[in-house]
Each structure stands twice: as C-alpha cells, then as structure tokens.
Design a protein around this motif. Structure first.
Motif, PDB file in Angstrom:
ATOM      1  N   THR A 114      -9.626  24.904 -10.852  1.00 49.42           N
ATOM      2  CA  THR A 114     -10.984  25.014 -11.367  1.00 49.42           C
ATOM      3  C   THR A 114     -11.238  23.925 -12.406  1.00 49.42           C
ATOM      4  OG1 THR A 114     -10.568  26.515 -13.244  1.00 49.42           O
ATOM      5  CG2 THR A 114     -10.807  27.514 -11.064  1.00 49.42           C
ATOM      6  N   PHE A 115     -12.482  23.449 -12.444  1.00 46.87           N
ATOM      7  CA  PHE A 115     -12.862  22.339 -13.316  1.00 46.87           C
ATOM      8  C   PHE A 115     -14.063  22.771 -14.160  1.00 46.87           C
ATOM      9  CE2 PHE A 115     -10.628  20.756  -9.712  1.00 46.87           C
ATOM     10  CZ  PHE A 115      -9.794  19.770 -10.215  1.00 46.87           C
ATOM     11  N   VAL A 116     -13.834  22.880 -15.450  1.00 44.71           N
ATOM     12  CA  VAL A 116     -14.819  23.424 -16.381  1.00 44.71           C
ATOM     13  C   VAL A 116     -15.641  22.305 -17.001  1.00 44.71           C
ATOM     14  CG1 VAL A 116     -15.099  24.680 -18.554  1.00 44.71           C
ATOM     15  CG2 VAL A 116     -13.352  25.409 -16.903  1.00 44.71           C
ATOM     16  N   ALA A 163     -17.558  29.070 -19.606  1.00 41.33           N
ATOM     17  CA  ALA A 163     -16.329  28.368 -19.243  1.00 41.33           C
ATOM     18  C   ALA A 163     -15.212  29.348 -18.902  1.00 41.33           C
ATOM     19  CB  ALA A 163     -15.893  27.462 -20.389  1.00 41.33           C
ATOM     20  N   LEU A 164     -15.104  30.418 -19.678  1.00 43.05           N
ATOM     21  CA  LEU A 164     -14.021  31.381 -19.474  1.00 43.05           C
ATOM     22  C   LEU A 164     -14.068  32.047 -18.109  1.00 43.05           C
ATOM     23  CD1 LEU A 164     -13.772  33.207 -22.914  1.00 43.05           C
ATOM     24  CD2 LEU A 164     -12.089  31.676 -21.887  1.00 43.05           C
ATOM     25  N   ALA A 165     -15.263  32.166 -17.527  1.00 48.19           N
ATOM     26  CA  ALA A 165     -15.409  32.851 -16.239  1.00 48.19           C
ATOM     27  C   ALA A 165     -14.660  32.159 -15.116  1.00 48.19           C
ATOM     28  CB  ALA A 165     -16.884  32.981 -15.878  1.00 48.19           C
ATOM     29  N   ILE A 166     -14.318  30.875 -15.277  1.00 47.82           N
ATOM     30  CA  ILE A 166     -13.434  30.198 -14.321  1.00 47.82           C
ATOM     31  C   ILE A 166     -12.241  29.581 -15.065  1.00 47.82           C
ATOM     32  CG2 ILE A 166     -15.252  29.753 -12.614  1.00 47.82           C
ATOM     33  CD1 ILE A 166     -15.254  26.806 -13.604  1.00 47.82           C
ATOM     34  N   GLY A 167     -11.906  30.166 -16.231  1.00 51.38           N
ATOM     35  CA  GLY A 167     -10.933  29.531 -17.112  1.00 51.38           C
ATOM     36  C   GLY A 167      -9.606  30.233 -17.291  1.00 51.38           C
ATOM     37  N   ILE A 168      -9.331  31.258 -16.495  1.00 52.55           N
ATOM     38  CA  ILE A 168      -8.044  31.961 -16.617  1.00 52.55           C
ATOM     39  C   ILE A 168      -7.073  31.381 -15.597  1.00 52.55           C
ATOM     40  CG2 ILE A 168      -6.881  34.190 -16.558  1.00 52.55           C
ATOM     41  CD1 ILE A 168      -8.962  33.941 -18.758  1.00 52.55           C
TER      42      ILE A 168
END
Length: 286
Positions: A114-116, A163-168
C-alpha cells in the motif's frame, strides 16, 4: 571553502521544510511510481456496495517474478484531475474498495503493498452519512490480521485516519521527505495556538518527519530519495521519478524476501507486537 554536500543540505531541512516537500505538486504520486515499479498492472473498480472512488487506486500487478496486490492514494496534477481524485481524500467507498482488494489478496496468497499519500479522509457530510469512521475502523481491524505479507509506504502526506486505513502492515516505510501525522501542522496550530502562523512550530512539535518517526519506532525504515528529486529539477523530472522508482523497487523486493521467509504465525505475532508497542512509555527511577 568547500561547498556543502547534498546530505548536509538535506540535514539542514526543518520539519516544515519536509512538509512542503511532501506536498510538492511535482512529487511522484502512486500512479507515477506504479509504472516504474510494477509490470502488468490491472486496476479494479468499485466497492460492490455504492460506487468507485478515484482517490484510491487498487489492482494487481507483478514486481519481478512476484504477483502482488497494490493500493495507492492518488492526487491529481491539474485542476480537473484533482477534482476527479478528490484531492487524494478517499471516501468510505474507497476504503471499502481497498478492503475488497485486501480480501482478494489474502484469498489468492498475494502480498499486499500500500502507498499512502493523503491529507486525510474526506470529511464531507456525504462521507459521514455513508460511514467514513466505520470504514476506516473496519480496515484497521482487518489489516491487522491479514495472513499475507503486507508493506506500507508513505509516499508524501500521511494524514490521520485517512492514512491509517491502509497503513497497517508488517513493514511501514517512509520516503525521506514524506510526513506522517495525526493532524496537519496548520490544524494543530489552529487548535493549540489559535493561529495558523504557528504551523512551523506545530510541525516541529508533531514529530512528523521520517527521521523523527524512525527514532520513535513508529516506522521500520526510510527510503532515500534521489538527489535530483530533492533539487526539483524540471528538466530531469522523468529521470528523477525513474530513480525514485528503482530505489523503492529494490527496497520492496528485499522486504518481501524477508517477510516471505517467516511463517504466517510468526509474521502475525510480530505485526501485533509492533503496533501494541507503539505509544508505550517507559520511565526509569533516578
């Protein structure tokens, strides 16, 4: 007297300088890097519940001999693109589309990358009505227990829950001049000092740079950016993006090699411990 080196010039940048670089309009975005890192990228659309969200780009691709799933938050270059991409601010359907891809990646055993790059999730009334907070929270839960190797890269802005929604992930990496924070410096300054002019002070206090977050063990690594990108040379913009892409590609492959050598159980436990340890304070008695 000798001219300062590029590294010395970079070291002189303060937190707000990094903020401005992270937001630079010519900075490589997710789709720019996708063409340099991956082959055979095939995009998927829609969350199968409401609509498609162009602020989040999702699909399958290859990196070397690996088949992977990729998610990237995408901003626009010109006014029309920015409106189409909602300035890189996803809505609930975007996060649900991302979750749909995550589940497909797990089903077919493909690593997830994933790319934030977002100022934050879209805060409009329509997004709230469709469950923005619930969509983000559900993604956090599901990403925390995905069985496939997961790598997160902060490309530019890493803003709050958007950002956190695809950041784990098993590995969280940051580009050298990216930022990652619970709130923007301007928002923080407005809340604490009732004055947006205090943004530079807020940026320093937030500890939002890659070097700050590496020291705090919030991220696992910093990806050096090309000197040409740092210099922001318009003439060599395409070459700069290629250099950034090649460096990022090497880092991704190395981390995938390491993660795939681990068992699913040990990888999940390491991921759990990684995020449980964040925010832990240890005091020593004098």
């Amino acid at each position: 007297m000798a001219e300062p080196s590029m590294k010395e010039e970079k070291d002189k940048l303060d937190a707000f300088d990094r903020v401005k670089l992270a937001r630079h309009p010519d900075r490589p975005y997710a789709l720019d890097l996708f063409t340099g890192i991956f082959e055979d990228f095939v995009e998927i659309h829609g969350d199968r519940r409401y609509a498609d969200d162009a602020a989040l780009v999702c699909g399958f691709a290859r990196i070397g001999d690996r088949e992977v799933a990729v998610i990237g938050q995408q901003k626009g270059r010109d006014t029309n693109q920015r409106r189409f991409r909602n300035f890189g601010m996803p809505k609930p359907e975007g996060y649900r589309k991302a979750l749909r891809l995550m589940k497909l990646a797990e089903k077919f055993g493909r690593p997830l990358l994933t790319f934030v790059d977002t100022p934050g999730a879209y805060p409009g009334i329509d997004a709230e009505e469709r469950g923005q907070a619930e969509a983000i929270a559900y993604n956090l839960k599901e990403m925390s227990r995905l069985k496939v190797p997961t790598i997160v890269v902060v490309l530019g802005e890493g803003g709050s829950g958007g950002a956190l929604a695809i950041g784990i992930g098993d590995r969280v990496l940051m580009m050298e001049n990216s930022i990652y924070s619970v709130i923007s410096p301007e928002g923080c300054a407005a809340i604490l000092w009732k004055d947006a002019a205090e943004s530079e002070r807020a940026a320093k206090s937030l500890k939002l740079t890659a070097s700050d977050l590496a020291k705090l063990d919030v991220i696992d690594g910093i990806i050096e950016e090309a000197e040409e990108w740092y210099a922001s040379s318009d003439e060599d913009e395409e070459d700069e993006t290629d250099l950034v892409s090649e460096n990022l590609r090497r880092v991704l492959i190395r981390n995938l090699d390491e993660l795939e050598s681990m068992s699913i159980e040990s990888r999940l436990e390491a991921r759990r411990q990684k995020f449980r340890n964040m925010g832990k304070w240890v005091t020593s008695e004098s």
